[in-house]
Scaffold this active site. Sequence first.
Site, short mmCIF file in Angstrom:
data_model
loop_
_atom_site.label_atom_id
_atom_site.label_comp_id
_atom_site.label_asym_id
_atom_site.label_seq_id
_atom_site.Cartn_x
_atom_site.Cartn_y
_atom_site.Cartn_z
N CYS A 153 0.84 -1.18 0.00
CA CYS A 153 0.00 0.00 0.00
C CYS A 153 0.89 1.25 0.00
O CYS A 153 2.02 1.21 0.49
CB CYS A 153 -0.89 -0.03 1.26
SG CYS A 153 -1.91 1.43 1.50
N GLY A 154 0.37 2.33 -0.50
CA GLY A 154 1.09 3.60 -0.46
C GLY A 154 1.33 4.10 0.96
O GLY A 154 2.18 4.96 1.18
#
Length: 137
Positions: A7-8
């Site tokens: 995930c970012g």
Amino acid sequence: VNVASKCGFTHQYEQLTALKTKYADKGFEVLGFPANNFMHQEPGSDAEIKVFCQTKYNVNFPIFSKISVGGDDIHPLYKFLTDKKTDPKFHGRISWNFEKFLIGRDGQILDRFGPKVKPDADEVIKAVEAALATATK
């Protein structure tokens, strides 16, 4: 915290680890719940997730088995955290990975922070410190 390794916001593992370290002696704990609900950003097995967390981010808090944080198969913990009946102040679906709940020693939900709110943000630190101050009285 619902977490994901692809995930970012995955870099928040660093800040979560630092937060845990800073307040551990006061009884503060971070709990990580891997979830694959958002764009399949947590595809690994429980073992793979734990190895990733330890080798990449030196995570010092418990990482539990992968669960669902939304939908028909929502885990009972997240049902409790997001349901209006059990959480009238902070209810609502989980918006993305790295949504954070602050829960008091008495089990009351004290605050909720969205994924974009970093674990070392002033608002998080103030809420944690206030909860710890209340807990020691």
